[in-house]
Design a protein around this motif. Structure first.
Motif, PDB file in Angstrom:
ATOM      1  N   ILE A 130       0.870  -1.185   0.000  1.00  0.00           N
ATOM      2  CA  ILE A 130       0.000   0.000   0.000  1.00  0.00           C
ATOM      3  C   ILE A 130       0.900   1.225   0.000  1.00  0.00           C
ATOM      4  O   ILE A 130       1.702   1.424   0.917  1.00  0.00           O
ATOM      5  CB  ILE A 130      -0.931   0.001   1.223  1.00  0.00           C
ATOM      6  CG1 ILE A 130      -1.887  -1.204   1.150  1.00  0.00           C
ATOM      7  CG2 ILE A 130      -1.715   1.293   1.301  1.00  0.00           C
ATOM      8  CD1 ILE A 130      -2.841  -1.298   2.320  1.00  0.00           C
ATOM      9  N   ASP A 134      -1.699   8.238  -1.173  1.00  0.00           N
ATOM     10  CA  ASP A 134      -3.122   7.938  -1.373  1.00  0.00           C
ATOM     11  C   ASP A 134      -3.498   6.531  -0.910  1.00  0.00           C
ATOM     12  O   ASP A 134      -4.626   6.093  -1.098  1.00  0.00           O
ATOM     13  CB  ASP A 134      -3.513   8.109  -2.844  1.00  0.00           C
ATOM     14  CG  ASP A 134      -2.739   7.151  -3.744  1.00  0.00           C
ATOM     15  OD1 ASP A 134      -1.746   6.570  -3.267  1.00  0.00           O
ATOM     16  OD2 ASP A 134      -3.137   6.997  -4.909  1.00  0.00           O
ATOM     17  N   HIS A 135      -2.534   5.813  -0.298  1.00  0.00           N
ATOM     18  CA  HIS A 135      -2.794   4.452   0.190  1.00  0.00           C
ATOM     19  C   HIS A 135      -3.351   3.544  -0.920  1.00  0.00           C
ATOM     20  O   HIS A 135      -4.290   2.788  -0.709  1.00  0.00           O
ATOM     21  CB  HIS A 135      -3.758   4.476   1.382  1.00  0.00           C
ATOM     22  CG  HIS A 135      -3.149   5.021   2.626  1.00  0.00           C
ATOM     23  ND1 HIS A 135      -3.036   6.370   2.863  1.00  0.00           N
ATOM     24  CD2 HIS A 135      -2.599   4.398   3.699  1.00  0.00           C
ATOM     25  CE1 HIS A 135      -2.458   6.560   4.033  1.00  0.00           C
ATOM     26  NE2 HIS A 135      -2.174   5.392   4.568  1.00  0.00           N
ATOM     27  N   SER A 136      -2.752   3.652  -2.096  1.00  0.00           N
ATOM     28  CA  SER A 136      -3.226   2.840  -3.218  1.00  0.00           C
ATOM     29  C   SER A 136      -2.583   1.459  -3.187  1.00  0.00           C
ATOM     30  O   SER A 136      -1.435   1.280  -2.772  1.00  0.00           O
ATOM     31  CB  SER A 136      -2.893   3.530  -4.544  1.00  0.00           C
ATOM     32  OG  SER A 136      -1.486   3.669  -4.686  1.00  0.00           O
ATOM     33  N   THR A 138      -1.962  -2.064  -5.623  1.00  0.00           N
ATOM     34  CA  THR A 138      -1.969  -2.584  -6.992  1.00  0.00           C
ATOM     35  C   THR A 138      -1.677  -4.076  -6.986  1.00  0.00           C
ATOM     36  O   THR A 138      -0.710  -4.535  -6.368  1.00  0.00           O
ATOM     37  CB  THR A 138      -0.917  -1.860  -7.858  1.00  0.00           C
ATOM     38  OG1 THR A 138      -1.213  -0.457  -7.884  1.00  0.00           O
ATOM     39  CG2 THR A 138      -0.933  -2.391  -9.280  1.00  0.00           C
ATOM     40  N   ASP A 172     -15.029  -0.177  -5.828  1.00  0.00           N
ATOM     41  CA  ASP A 172     -13.869   0.387  -5.131  1.00  0.00           C
ATOM     42  C   ASP A 172     -12.575   0.171  -5.901  1.00  0.00           C
ATOM     43  O   ASP A 172     -11.527   0.713  -5.532  1.00  0.00           O
ATOM     44  CB  ASP A 172     -13.719  -0.242  -3.738  1.00  0.00           C
ATOM     45  CG  ASP A 172     -14.820   0.214  -2.784  1.00  0.00           C
ATOM     46  OD1 ASP A 172     -15.422   1.273  -3.048  1.00  0.00           O
ATOM     47  OD2 ASP A 172     -15.071  -0.495  -1.797  1.00  0.00           O
ATOM     48  N   TYR A 173     -12.617  -0.628  -6.980  1.00  0.00           N
ATOM     49  CA  TYR A 173     -11.413  -0.975  -7.728  1.00  0.00           C
ATOM     50  C   TYR A 173     -11.479  -0.418  -9.144  1.00  0.00           C
ATOM     51  O   TYR A 173     -12.554  -0.253  -9.723  1.00  0.00           O
ATOM     52  CB  TYR A 173     -11.242  -2.497  -7.792  1.00  0.00           C
ATOM     53  CG  TYR A 173     -11.012  -3.153  -6.456  1.00  0.00           C
ATOM     54  CD1 TYR A 173      -9.730  -3.487  -6.030  1.00  0.00           C
ATOM     55  CD2 TYR A 173     -12.081  -3.439  -5.617  1.00  0.00           C
ATOM     56  CE1 TYR A 173      -9.525  -4.087  -4.801  1.00  0.00           C
ATOM     57  CE2 TYR A 173     -11.886  -4.038  -4.387  1.00  0.00           C
ATOM     58  CZ  TYR A 173     -10.604  -4.364  -3.986  1.00  0.00           C
ATOM     59  OH  TYR A 173     -10.411  -4.952  -2.757  1.00  0.00           O
ATOM     60  N   ARG A 185      -6.262  -2.033  -9.349  1.00  0.00           N
ATOM     61  CA  ARG A 185      -5.774  -1.033  -8.405  1.00  0.00           C
ATOM     62  C   ARG A 185      -6.920  -0.572  -7.514  1.00  0.00           C
ATOM     63  O   ARG A 185      -8.038  -0.376  -7.976  1.00  0.00           O
ATOM     64  CB  ARG A 185      -5.183   0.168  -9.160  1.00  0.00           C
ATOM     65  CG  ARG A 185      -4.588   1.258  -8.265  1.00  0.00           C
ATOM     66  CD  ARG A 185      -3.886   2.306  -9.130  1.00  0.00           C
ATOM     67  NE  ARG A 185      -3.358   3.381  -8.329  1.00  0.00           N
ATOM     68  CZ  ARG A 185      -4.038   4.476  -8.011  1.00  0.00           C
ATOM     69  NH1 ARG A 185      -5.291   4.635  -8.442  1.00  0.00           N
ATOM     70  NH2 ARG A 185      -3.503   5.421  -7.272  1.00  0.00           N
ATOM     71  N   LYS A 186      -6.623  -0.414  -6.241  1.00  0.00           N
ATOM     72  CA  LYS A 186      -7.609   0.080  -5.290  1.00  0.00           C
ATOM     73  C   LYS A 186      -7.049   1.302  -4.567  1.00  0.00           C
ATOM     74  O   LYS A 186      -6.124   1.179  -3.767  1.00  0.00           O
ATOM     75  CB  LYS A 186      -7.984  -0.991  -4.265  1.00  0.00           C
ATOM     76  CG  LYS A 186      -9.068  -0.504  -3.290  1.00  0.00           C
ATOM     77  CD  LYS A 186      -9.417  -1.552  -2.260  1.00  0.00           C
ATOM     78  CE  LYS A 186     -10.543  -1.057  -1.351  1.00  0.00           C
ATOM     79  NZ  LYS A 186     -10.887  -2.033  -0.295  1.00  0.00           N
ATOM     80  N   PRO A 187      -7.598   2.496  -4.817  1.00  0.00           N
ATOM     81  CA  PRO A 187      -7.198   3.666  -4.036  1.00  0.00           C
ATOM     82  C   PRO A 187      -7.771   3.564  -2.618  1.00  0.00           C
ATOM     83  O   PRO A 187      -8.767   2.884  -2.387  1.00  0.00           O
ATOM     84  CB  PRO A 187      -7.831   4.841  -4.803  1.00  0.00           C
ATOM     85  CG  PRO A 187      -8.260   4.277  -6.125  1.00  0.00           C
ATOM     86  CD  PRO A 187      -8.527   2.827  -5.888  1.00  0.00           C
ATOM     87  N   ASN A 188      -7.127   4.216  -1.698  1.00  0.00           N
ATOM     88  CA  ASN A 188      -7.609   4.275  -0.307  1.00  0.00           C
ATOM     89  C   ASN A 188      -7.790   2.887   0.294  1.00  0.00           C
ATOM     90  O   ASN A 188      -8.827   2.564   0.877  1.00  0.00           O
ATOM     91  CB  ASN A 188      -8.930   5.056  -0.225  1.00  0.00           C
ATOM     92  CG  ASN A 188      -8.794   6.468  -0.751  1.00  0.00           C
ATOM     93  OD1 ASN A 188      -7.822   7.156  -0.439  1.00  0.00           O
ATOM     94  ND2 ASN A 188      -9.741   6.900  -1.571  1.00  0.00           N
TER      95      ASN A 188
END
Length: 287
Positions: A130, A134-136, A138, A172-173, A185-188
Motif C-alpha cells: 500500500i 493515497d494508500h493505493s 496494486t 472500489d477498484y 488497483r484500489k485507491p484508499n
C-alpha cells in the motif's frame, strides 16, 4: 384407424421419454470455488437436480428454487433454470444429472461431471504494498497464455473477472487489461486489504492459484524481532564486519606492543638509576 392415431397422439403428449440433452459436460474447479450447472434453454417448465447416487437435491419450477437435500441448504442457489453451488466441498469428482421437463411435455437429462483439482500454486506468494500518500494498492498478474482470471478477496468474494475483457464487480477498484498483463488497483486501501487470490485458467486448460499478501504501512514489530533477511544479502555485511574486527584486533595488538615497549624502557631506566645511585653511595662511603 383414426382412433389409433388419437391414442398415439395422447400417448406422445402425456408420456415423456428421457433422452440426453447433450454430451456430458466436464467442470473443473478448485476446492471451495463456486460452480454452475448451467441450463440455458427456452421452453423449460421444471428442472430437477440429482446427484450421482440418484438422490434428488433440488428442483426449480416457475422460477422458484426448492432445496430437497439438507446438505445443500446454505450453498445452493438458482439463476433461471441453472443451479449454482457456492462451495466445491466434494472430493475428487462427482456426477450430477439435471432432469429437464419442457412445456410441451418432452423430457431430457443433462449430465455434469465436476472435478475438484488440488490447489496448484502459480508461484510463490507475491507481496503487494500500500503506497503513500493515497494508500493505493496494486495487484498484477503478467504471465502468457492466460484465458481467464478471477480475483477474490480473503472472504472468497469475487472482485474482478477477466475473459477477453476486464469486468470489475466492486466499484472500489479500477483496472486495466492488455495481452499479457492484468492489473487491478484500489485507491484508499485499508488494513482489511491483506490477502487476495487470483484463480488463473490458461488456454491449454491448466489452472493455478496466485496468492497475494498485502503489506500495510505502519510499525511492523515482526521486522524488529524476526528480520526477513536473505542470506546472500548478508555477505557484504559479513565481509565489512570481518574487516572491522581485524582492524580492531590489529590496532589493539599494536597498542599492547607499544605499551610493553614503553614499560620495558621505564624498567631499564629505573635499573640504570638504581645502579648509578649505588655507585654514588659507595663512592661516598669511601670518602
Amino acid at each position: 384407424m383414426w382412433m389409433v392415431l388419437v391414442w398415439l397422439a395422447i400417448f406422445a403428449k402425456g408420456v415423456s421419454l428421457s433422452n440426453d440433452c447433450s454430451s456430458i459436460k466436464n467442470i473443473s474447479v478448485f476446492p471451495g470455488e463456486p460452480f454452475t450447472l448451467d441450463l440455458d434453454e427456452d421452453g423449460v417448465e421444471e428442472n430437477s437436480l440429482v446427484d450421482g447416487s440418484g438422490t434428488e437435491i433440488a428442483r426449480i419450477k416457475s422460477g422458484e428454487l426448492t432445496i430437497l437435500d439438507e446438505r445443500y441448504k446454505d450453498k445452493l442457489s438458482a439463476k433461471g433454470f441453472s443451479f449454482r453451488v457456492e462451495h466445491a466441498t466434494i472430493k475428487d469428482k462427482e456426477q450430477f444429472t439435471a432432469s429437464v421437463l419442457y412445456h410441451n411435455g418432452s423430457h431430457c437429462s443433462r449430465h455434469y461431471k465436476v472435478f475438484v483439482s488440488g490447489d496448484r500454486i502459480c508461484s510463490e506468494i507475491k507481496k503487494a504494498y500500500i503506497l503513500l500518500p493515497d494508500h493505493s494498492l496494486t495487484l498484477a498478474f503478467d504471465v502468457l497464455g492466460v484465458e481467464e482470471i478471477t480475483l477474490v478477496d480473503n472472504i472468497n468474494r469475487t472482485i474482478a473477472v477477466t475473459k477477453f475483457i476486464l469486468q470489475i464487480l466492486d466499484s472500489d477498484y479500477v483496472g486495466s487489461l492488455n495481452l499479457i498483463t492484468f492489473t487491478l488497483r484500489k485507491p484508499n486501501a485499508t488494513t482489511m486489504d491483506q490477502e487476495y487470490t487470483a484463480r488463473v485458467l490458461f488456454r491449454n486448460g491448466t489452472r493455478c492459484l496466485q496468492h497475494y499478501l498485502v503489506t500495510v504501512p505502519g510499525f511492523d514489530w515482526k521486522k524488529w524481532f524476526i528480520p526477513d533477511f536473505n542470506p546472500i544479502s548478508l555477505c557484504p555485511l559479513l565481509v565489512i564486519g570481518a574487516v572491522l574486527i581485524l582492524v580492531y584486533v590489529k590496532k589493539r595488538n599494536g597498542l599492547k606492543e607499544r605499551s610493553k615497549g614503553k614499560e620495558k624502557g621505564i624498567n631499564t631506566e629505573l635499573k640504570k638509576r638504581r645502579s648509578d645511585d649505588g655507585i654514588k653511595y659507595r663512592n661516598t662511603e669511601k670518602s
